[in-house]
Write a protein that holds these residues in place. Structure first.
Motif, PDB file in Angstrom:
ATOM      1  N   ALA A  55      78.411  47.762 -17.143  1.00 33.84           N
ATOM      2  CA  ALA A  55      77.168  47.039 -17.375  1.00 33.84           C
ATOM      3  C   ALA A  55      76.637  46.534 -16.039  1.00 33.84           C
ATOM      4  CB  ALA A  55      77.385  45.866 -18.327  1.00 33.84           C
ATOM      5  N   VAL A  56      75.343  46.208 -16.012  1.00 28.95           N
ATOM      6  CA  VAL A  56      74.738  45.525 -14.870  1.00 28.95           C
ATOM      7  C   VAL A  56      73.702  44.549 -15.409  1.00 28.95           C
ATOM      8  CG1 VAL A  56      75.072  47.390 -13.194  1.00 28.95           C
ATOM      9  CG2 VAL A  56      72.978  47.316 -14.534  1.00 28.95           C
ATOM     10  N   GLY A  57      73.486  43.477 -14.657  1.00 30.43           N
ATOM     11  CA  GLY A  57      72.408  42.544 -14.965  1.00 30.43           C
ATOM     12  C   GLY A  57      71.300  42.728 -13.945  1.00 30.43           C
ATOM     13  N   LEU A  58      70.065  42.867 -14.406  1.00 31.56           N
ATOM     14  CA  LEU A  58      68.942  43.160 -13.524  1.00 31.56           C
ATOM     15  C   LEU A  58      67.910  42.034 -13.578  1.00 31.56           C
ATOM     16  CD1 LEU A  58      69.477  45.905 -15.549  1.00 31.56           C
ATOM     17  CD2 LEU A  58      68.340  46.950 -13.608  1.00 31.56           C
ATOM     18  N   VAL A  59      67.278  41.792 -12.434  1.00 36.14           N
ATOM     19  CA  VAL A  59      66.138  40.891 -12.341  1.00 36.14           C
ATOM     20  C   VAL A  59      64.966  41.718 -11.836  1.00 36.14           C
ATOM     21  CG1 VAL A  59      65.195  38.813 -11.291  1.00 36.14           C
ATOM     22  CG2 VAL A  59      67.650  38.956 -11.812  1.00 36.14           C
ATOM     23  N   ILE A  60      63.910  41.803 -12.628  1.00 31.74           N
ATOM     24  CA  ILE A  60      62.749  42.600 -12.230  1.00 31.74           C
ATOM     25  C   ILE A  60      61.837  41.747 -11.362  1.00 31.74           C
ATOM     26  CG2 ILE A  60      60.820  44.001 -13.023  1.00 31.74           C
ATOM     27  CD1 ILE A  60      63.572  45.106 -13.718  1.00 31.74           C
ATOM     28  N   GLY A  61      61.595  42.208 -10.149  1.00 36.51           N
ATOM     29  CA  GLY A  61      60.687  41.535  -9.227  1.00 36.51           C
ATOM     30  C   GLY A  61      59.719  42.531  -8.650  1.00 36.51           C
ATOM     31  N   GLY A  63      57.968  45.741  -8.054  1.00 43.59           N
ATOM     32  CA  GLY A  63      58.372  47.103  -8.360  1.00 43.59           C
ATOM     33  C   GLY A  63      59.842  47.362  -8.126  1.00 43.59           C
ATOM     34  N   THR A  64      60.649  46.305  -8.076  1.00 47.49           N
ATOM     35  CA  THR A  64      62.063  46.440  -7.747  1.00 47.49           C
ATOM     36  C   THR A  64      62.930  45.854  -8.849  1.00 47.49           C
ATOM     37  OG1 THR A  64      61.538  46.239  -5.389  1.00 47.49           O
ATOM     38  CG2 THR A  64      63.836  45.928  -6.016  1.00 47.49           C
ATOM     39  N   ALA A  65      63.983  46.570  -9.203  1.00 41.86           N
ATOM     40  CA  ALA A  65      65.015  46.045 -10.094  1.00 41.86           C
ATOM     41  C   ALA A  65      66.141  45.515  -9.217  1.00 41.86           C
ATOM     42  CB  ALA A  65      65.518  47.129 -11.030  1.00 41.86           C
ATOM     43  N   LEU A  66      66.246  44.214  -9.117  1.00 41.84           N
ATOM     44  CA  LEU A  66      67.255  43.568  -8.286  1.00 41.84           C
ATOM     45  C   LEU A  66      68.553  43.463  -9.081  1.00 41.84           C
ATOM     46  CD1 LEU A  66      64.839  40.739  -7.191  1.00 41.84           C
ATOM     47  CD2 LEU A  66      65.534  42.683  -5.762  1.00 41.84           C
ATOM     48  N   ILE A  67      69.648  43.952  -8.508  1.00 37.35           N
ATOM     49  CA  ILE A  67      70.921  44.023  -9.228  1.00 37.35           C
ATOM     50  C   ILE A  67      71.970  43.250  -8.422  1.00 37.35           C
ATOM     51  CG2 ILE A  67      72.592  45.545 -10.333  1.00 37.35           C
ATOM     52  CD1 ILE A  67      70.458  47.798  -9.961  1.00 37.35           C
ATOM     53  N   PRO A  68      72.107  41.951  -8.669  1.00 44.58           N
ATOM     54  CA  PRO A  68      73.116  41.181  -7.938  1.00 44.58           C
ATOM     55  C   PRO A  68      74.516  41.455  -8.481  1.00 44.58           C
ATOM     56  CG  PRO A  68      71.347  39.778  -8.828  1.00 44.58           C
ATOM     57  CD  PRO A  68      71.270  41.109  -9.518  1.00 44.58           C
ATOM     58  N   LEU A  97      67.626  47.938  -6.335  1.00 40.83           N
ATOM     59  CA  LEU A  97      68.135  47.354  -5.099  1.00 40.83           C
ATOM     60  C   LEU A  97      69.388  46.555  -5.453  1.00 40.83           C
ATOM     61  CD1 LEU A  97      67.734  46.812  -2.048  1.00 40.83           C
ATOM     62  CD2 LEU A  97      66.519  44.704  -2.697  1.00 40.83           C
ATOM     63  N   TRP A  98      70.544  47.055  -5.011  1.00 41.56           N
ATOM     64  CA  TRP A  98      71.822  46.396  -5.279  1.00 41.56           C
ATOM     65  C   TRP A  98      72.037  45.317  -4.226  1.00 41.56           C
ATOM     66  CZ3 TRP A  98      74.928  48.190  -9.390  1.00 41.56           C
ATOM     67  CH2 TRP A  98      74.498  49.385  -9.984  1.00 41.56           C
ATOM     68  N   LEU A  99      72.413  44.118  -4.669  1.00 40.21           N
ATOM     69  CA  LEU A  99      72.530  42.968  -3.777  1.00 40.21           C
ATOM     70  C   LEU A  99      73.975  42.464  -3.713  1.00 40.21           C
ATOM     71  CD1 LEU A  99      69.406  41.009  -5.063  1.00 40.21           C
ATOM     72  CD2 LEU A  99      69.544  42.401  -2.996  1.00 40.21           C
ATOM     73  N   ASN A 100      74.343  41.924  -2.559  1.00 38.36           N
ATOM     74  CA  ASN A 100      75.677  41.362  -2.335  1.00 38.36           C
ATOM     75  C   ASN A 100      76.770  42.355  -2.721  1.00 38.36           C
ATOM     76  OD1 ASN A 100      74.696  39.035  -1.252  1.00 38.36           O
ATOM     77  ND2 ASN A 100      75.051  37.761  -3.047  1.00 38.36           N
ATOM     78  N   TYR A 320      76.201  43.477   1.571  1.00 39.34           N
ATOM     79  CA  TYR A 320      75.103  44.402   1.851  1.00 39.34           C
ATOM     80  C   TYR A 320      74.090  44.406   0.706  1.00 39.34           C
ATOM     81  CZ  TYR A 320      78.897  46.302   4.758  1.00 39.34           C
ATOM     82  OH  TYR A 320      79.936  46.456   5.640  1.00 39.34           O
ATOM     83  N   ALA A 321      72.866  44.749   1.072  1.00 39.79           N
ATOM     84  CA  ALA A 321      71.880  45.206   0.097  1.00 39.79           C
ATOM     85  C   ALA A 321      71.826  46.727   0.215  1.00 39.79           C
ATOM     86  CB  ALA A 321      70.509  44.606   0.375  1.00 39.79           C
ATOM     87  N   CYS A 322      71.743  47.429  -0.917  1.00 35.99           N
ATOM     88  CA  CYS A 322      71.760  48.889  -0.914  1.00 35.99           C
ATOM     89  C   CYS A 322      70.531  49.423  -1.632  1.00 35.99           C
ATOM     90  CB  CYS A 322      73.022  49.424  -1.592  1.00 35.99           C
ATOM     91  SG  CYS A 322      74.541  49.069  -0.698  1.00 35.99           S
ATOM     92  N   GLY A 323      69.738  50.210  -0.926  1.00 37.12           N
ATOM     93  CA  GLY A 323      68.564  50.842  -1.502  1.00 37.12           C
ATOM     94  C   GLY A 323      68.598  52.342  -1.283  1.00 37.12           C
ATOM     95  N   LYS A 324      67.760  53.044  -2.014  1.00 40.20           N
ATOM     96  CA  LYS A 324      67.740  54.508  -1.941  1.00 40.20           C
ATOM     97  C   LYS A 324      66.335  54.977  -1.577  1.00 40.20           C
ATOM     98  CE  LYS A 324      69.107  58.464  -4.833  1.00 40.20           C
ATOM     99  NZ  LYS A 324      69.645  58.869  -6.158  1.00 40.20           N
ATOM    100  N   PRO A 325      66.171  55.724  -0.482  1.00 38.62           N
ATOM    101  CA  PRO A 325      67.201  56.190   0.457  1.00 38.62           C
ATOM    102  C   PRO A 325      67.703  55.105   1.401  1.00 38.62           C
ATOM    103  CG  PRO A 325      65.050  56.892   1.205  1.00 38.62           C
ATOM    104  CD  PRO A 325      64.831  56.223  -0.124  1.00 38.62           C
TER     105      PRO A 325
END
Length: 367
Positions: A55-61, A63-68, A97-100, A320-325
């Motif tokens: 599972a993941v918890g997302l915060v929509i901000g 155009g980005t889905a922030l995934i701490p 965007l994966w956070l921490n 880290y924050a991880c984004g694609k690319p």
């Protein structure tokens, strides 16, 4: 499809058990930082299905889905979950965007095309046994001030009336911040009871609760096989006796060490960048993170937070924050907006900036 509910959204629900329960059990087993433990809290969307491995918890901000907090699953199943998150985000027109993210969580994300940018460090304390010597002089001095003020520390037990006082401490602490209102999805609400996944310590002065801190087990093991714990919610009243924060953290660390839990994370130190640069890092985002530490403390006091945690002499582990690319400036801006850190009361922000400018250069010096 998404079904809206008061607190969370469940991706592709198929009936049966409330998804918050399984998601929180996954967090207890697999979260590597305190951020992962906030899955299912108000303000977050919850991506969970019975046919997914995690599972993941997302915060929509924007155009980005922030995934701490990284993927909440077995490491070998992370590629499947990461791919599911990408598909979900693509269907709703947002970019993940994966956070921490920790070093251990990087390999499957990099294999899926994500690239990391350093954004902070996890502060990990290994209990010294005795708080002796010059290394811990500041901790001892702060605790002595709290003791002279009559501060008493204890763990809160179930059924006590004191649980009802924690929301007032929480509100008073946040009201002293420059922000007009707290960023709910990124802040744990005050606890209402102890559970296997959360214990609570309180600081009392004159029969009044002036601070509390929570501690949680993480889903990671140390080299000796023991489980790492983390500091979660941590709040003190603005009028608490001097030294309350340090005494509360030291008391919590001592209590856990007495039970054989010697390694505890104090949580992240935002903008304290450590470790070597990795391929794909966005230098513009990294410069922004470093500039915030130097000049943005009137809005969010990253320097003061690091100064406090550094007194416990933590080992720093890169986050880290991880984004694609790779992480983009737009994604970083979406995070800042979603966090609400810039929605400030101007007077409080100016006072905080002035106070930061008057600090000595050695205050919160980076390692």
């Amino acid at each position: 499809m998404i079904r809206a509910r008061p607190a969370v959204c469940d991706a592709d629900p198929r009936g049966g058990e409330d998804p918050v329960g399984p998601a929180r059990r996954l967090a207890l087993d697999h979260a590597r930082t305190a951020d992962g433990l906030l899955v299912g809290e108000p303000g977050r969307r919850l991506l969970w299905r019975a046919d997914l491995p995690g599972a993941v918890g997302l915060v929509i901000g924007g155009g980005t889905a922030l995934i701490p907090g990284g993927p909440l699953c077995e490491p070998r199943q992370a590629p499947t979950l990461i791919a599911a998150v990408g598909s979900w985000c693509a269907a709703f027109g947002v970019t993940p965007l994966w956070l921490n993210v920790t070093d251990a969580e990087l390999p499957p994300l990099r294999a899926a095309g994500y690239r990391p940018t350093r954004t902070g460090s996890e502060c990990v304390v290994r209990h010294p046994g005795e708080w002796a010597g010059s290394r811990y002089r500041a901790v001892r001095a702060a605790c002595a001030r709290a003791e002279r003020a009559g501060l008493a520390l204890r763990e809160l037990e179930g059924g006590e009336p004191a649980w009802g006082d924690l929301p007032a401490v929480f509100a008073a602490h946040l009201a002293a911040k420059p922000q007009r209102r707290p960023a709910g999805p990124f802040i744990a609400p005050p606890p209402r009871e102890s559970t296997e996944a959360r214990r609570v310590w309180i600081a009392e002065a004159g029969r009044r609760i002036v601070g509390f801190a929570t501690a949680h087990p993480l889903g990671r093991r140390e080299a000796d096989g023991s489980r790492r714990w983390t500091l979660g919610a941590f709040h003190t009243r603005p009028d608490a006796p001097p030294g309350t924060a340090a005494a509360l953290v030291r008391g919590l660390l001592d209590a856990l060490a007495a039970e054989g839990i010697g390694t505890v994370s104090l949580g992240p130190a935002p903008a304290v960048v450590t470790g070597a640069a990795l391929p794909g890092e966005n230098p513009l985002v990294l410069r922004g993170v470093r500039a915030w530490f130097r000049a943005g403390n009137g809005v969010f006091d990253a320097r003061g937070l690091w100064h406090f945690k550094s007194r416990f002499r933590p080992t720093l582990e890169p986050l880290y924050a991880c984004g694609k690319p790779r992480v983009t400036v737009r994604q970083a801006a979406d995070f800042v907006r979603a966090s609400g850190v810039l929605r400030v009361a101007p007077g409080r922000a100016l006072r905080g900036t002035w106070a930061d400018l008057r600090r000595p250069k050695v205050f919160g010096a980076l390692p």
